[in-house]
Design a protein around this motif. Structure first.
Motif, mmCIF file in Angstrom:
data_model
loop_
_atom_site.group_PDB
_atom_site.id
_atom_site.type_symbol
_atom_site.label_atom_id
_atom_site.label_comp_id
_atom_site.label_asym_id
_atom_site.label_seq_id
_atom_site.Cartn_x
_atom_site.Cartn_y
_atom_site.Cartn_z
ATOM 1 N N LEU A 200 13.409 8.918 -14.733
ATOM 2 C CA LEU A 200 14.528 7.975 -14.081
ATOM 3 C C LEU A 200 15.007 8.618 -13.056
ATOM 4 N N ASP A 201 15.262 9.863 -13.078
ATOM 5 C CA ASP A 201 16.394 10.296 -12.044
ATOM 6 C C ASP A 201 15.752 10.888 -10.942
ATOM 7 N N LYS A 202 14.391 11.044 -10.886
ATOM 8 C CA LYS A 202 13.791 11.789 -9.694
ATOM 9 C C LYS A 202 13.851 10.863 -8.450
ATOM 10 N N ARG A 203 13.901 11.652 -7.392
ATOM 11 C CA ARG A 203 13.593 10.859 -6.235
ATOM 12 C C ARG A 203 12.027 10.678 -6.047
ATOM 13 N N PRO A 204 11.942 9.681 -5.081
ATOM 14 C CA PRO A 204 10.387 9.474 -4.623
ATOM 15 C C PRO A 204 9.700 10.812 -4.302
ATOM 16 N N ASP A 205 10.163 11.733 -3.532
ATOM 17 C CA ASP A 205 9.551 12.952 -3.140
ATOM 18 C C ASP A 205 9.440 13.951 -4.185
ATOM 19 N N GLN B 82 0.957 -1.305 -0.034
ATOM 20 C CA GLN B 82 0.022 -0.042 -0.020
ATOM 21 C C GLN B 82 0.859 1.422 0.154
ATOM 22 N N PHE B 83 1.971 1.398 0.746
ATOM 23 C CA PHE B 83 2.644 2.255 0.761
ATOM 24 C C PHE B 83 4.160 1.810 0.294
ATOM 25 N N HIS B 84 4.490 2.763 -0.749
ATOM 26 C CA HIS B 84 5.528 2.068 -1.798
ATOM 27 C C HIS B 84 6.877 1.635 -1.205
ATOM 28 N N PHE B 85 7.399 2.222 -0.124
ATOM 29 C CA PHE B 85 8.606 1.899 0.620
ATOM 30 C C PHE B 85 9.791 1.795 -0.330
ATOM 31 N N LEU B 86 9.579 3.075 -1.158
ATOM 32 C CA LEU B 86 10.894 3.191 -1.885
ATOM 33 C C LEU B 86 11.812 3.761 -1.129
ATOM 34 N N LEU B 87 13.175 3.841 -1.350
ATOM 35 C CA LEU B 87 14.311 4.533 -0.590
ATOM 36 C C LEU B 87 14.259 5.812 -0.943
ATOM 37 N N PRO B 88 14.111 6.859 -0.216
ATOM 38 C CA PRO B 88 13.974 8.243 -0.346
ATOM 39 C C PRO B 88 15.090 8.937 -1.081
ATOM 40 N N GLU B 89 16.270 8.231 -0.720
ATOM 41 C CA GLU B 89 17.541 8.929 -1.116
ATOM 42 C C GLU B 89 17.876 8.434 -2.380
ATOM 43 N N PHE B 90 17.248 7.516 -3.108
ATOM 44 C CA PHE B 90 17.753 7.066 -4.305
ATOM 45 C C PHE B 90 16.569 7.441 -5.291
ATOM 46 N N SER B 91 16.910 7.542 -6.799
ATOM 47 C CA SER B 91 16.332 7.712 -7.777
ATOM 48 C C SER B 91 15.314 6.605 -8.204
ATOM 49 N N ALA B 92 14.606 6.871 -8.902
ATOM 50 C CA ALA B 92 13.453 5.778 -9.589
ATOM 51 C C ALA B 92 14.110 4.865 -9.933
ATOM 52 N N ARG B 93 15.136 5.093 -11.039
ATOM 53 C CA ARG B 93 15.896 3.836 -11.377
ATOM 54 C C ARG B 93 16.869 3.016 -10.443
ATOM 55 N N ILE C 233 3.558 -12.025 -8.739
ATOM 56 C CA ILE C 233 3.478 -10.862 -7.974
ATOM 57 C C ILE C 233 2.457 -10.588 -6.778
ATOM 58 N N LEU C 234 3.065 -10.221 -5.711
ATOM 59 C CA LEU C 234 1.959 -10.198 -4.676
ATOM 60 C C LEU C 234 1.722 -8.580 -4.138
ATOM 61 N N ALA C 235 0.597 -8.421 -4.169
ATOM 62 C CA ALA C 235 0.378 -6.928 -3.817
ATOM 63 C C ALA C 235 -0.741 -6.974 -2.353
ATOM 64 N N ASP C 236 -0.249 -5.900 -1.706
ATOM 65 C CA ASP C 236 -1.071 -5.844 -0.511
ATOM 66 C C ASP C 236 -1.652 -4.255 -0.447
ATOM 67 N N GLU C 237 -3.033 -4.389 -0.649
ATOM 68 C CA GLU C 237 -3.853 -3.047 -1.007
ATOM 69 C C GLU C 237 -3.037 -2.040 -1.768
ATOM 70 N N GLY D 157 1.792 10.350 -5.982
ATOM 71 C CA GLY D 157 1.627 9.018 -5.306
ATOM 72 C C GLY D 157 1.398 8.097 -6.249
ATOM 73 N N GLY D 158 0.611 8.100 -7.444
ATOM 74 C CA GLY D 158 0.480 7.046 -8.438
ATOM 75 C C GLY D 158 1.878 6.823 -9.269
ATOM 76 N N GLN D 159 2.748 7.911 -9.529
ATOM 77 C CA GLN D 159 4.102 7.537 -10.078
ATOM 78 C C GLN D 159 4.959 6.588 -9.001
ATOM 79 N N ARG D 160 4.830 6.957 -7.705
ATOM 80 C CA ARG D 160 5.740 6.340 -6.757
ATOM 81 C C ARG D 160 5.192 4.782 -6.864
ATOM 82 N N GLN D 161 3.761 4.772 -6.820
ATOM 83 C CA GLN D 161 3.300 3.335 -6.970
ATOM 84 C C GLN D 161 3.702 2.565 -8.065
ATOM 85 N N ARG D 162 4.039 3.306 -9.254
ATOM 86 C CA ARG D 162 4.335 2.737 -10.634
ATOM 87 C C ARG D 162 5.676 2.168 -10.525
#
Length: 235
Positions: free
Chosen positions: A138-143, A92-103, A166-170, A147-152
């Motif tokens: 590609l080079d943008k950080r999560p912030d 449900q919450f993307h859990f992307l590392l905030p200091e890293f880019s999307a790629r 693929i297992l998806a929780d909410e 929200g939709g882009q982060r989930q993608r």
């Protein structure tokens, strides 16, 4: 054909002063190219079941085979290796590392698996993001993303090692209606176009009705298991 997931009598009980059973004697089989929704009221054991199927938790009782491999005798390293090679996760919450880019976030599972060189990882991450409409991010950080882009980005990360499951929780639980529809369409395409199996926990009954199959839980048990009328496996 060997099912991708085969569970028999899965039970998960918390050993507290008063034992609490989260998942109660669940048996199910899920094949390739199915889009399965797990539904049920809050506290019914949906996420607990998903975590058992994803090897993120161990059952108190019962057996679980993934792609024909019995997981019960596996140690934690073996379970992690199987999970990394055969499963991708979207939460449900993307859990992307905030200091890293999307790629960079998408490359993380590939680095852990260690099958590709640096250049190939970067190329694959870029291609996955582009396929989800994020070629310009590609080079943008999560912030720096919506929200939709982060989930993608999270979906691209789940696909990094080309897992069959693929297992998806909410996955749409924190999104607005437009972004929710986009993510659902992506999950459907993973089944129709890429031959993946998707198992998604959801409170969204309208979304669940559009999947191949809906498994409804009540008090940790399967109360119904019926076909949906939506995505359908590819012919």
């Amino acid at each position: 054909m060997t099912p991708l997931i085969a569970a028999h009598g899965l039970t998960r009980t918390l050993n507290e002063t008063v034992p609490v059973t989260l998942v109660d004697n669940v048996s199910l089989s899920i094949g390739a190219r199915e889009f399965v929704a797990i539904t049920g009221p809050s506290g019914s054991g949906k996420s607990s079941l998903l975590y058992l199927l994803g090897l993120l938790d161990r059952p108190t009782a019962g057996t679980l085979a993934i792609a024909g491999r019995d997981t019960e005798p596996m140690d934690e390293d073996e379970r992690a290796a199987l999970r990394l090679a055969t499963m991708g996760f979207v939460f449900q919450f993307h859990f992307l590392l905030p200091e890293f880019s999307a790629r960079d976030n998408v490359e993380i599972p590939m680095r852990r698996l260690g099958r590709l060189g640096r250049a190939d990882m970067r190329e694959r991450a870029a291609a996955l993001l582009a396929s989800l409409g994020l070629a310009d991010h590609l080079d943008k950080r999560p912030d720096q993303l919506s929200g939709g882009q982060r989930q993608r980005v999270a979906v691209a990360r789940a696909l990094a090692n080309d897992p069959p499951l693929i297992l998806a929780d909410e996955p749409t639980g924190s999104l607005d209606s437009r972004s929710s529809e986009q993510v659902f369409d992506i999950l459907t395409e993973l089944v129709r176009g890429r031959g993946k199996t998707v198992v998604a926990v959801t409170h969204d009954l309208a979304m669940a009705e559009r999947t191949d199959r809906r498994i409804h839980l009540v008090d940790g048990r399967i109360s119904s298991d019926e076909g949906g009328r939506g995505a359908g496996p590819p012919g």
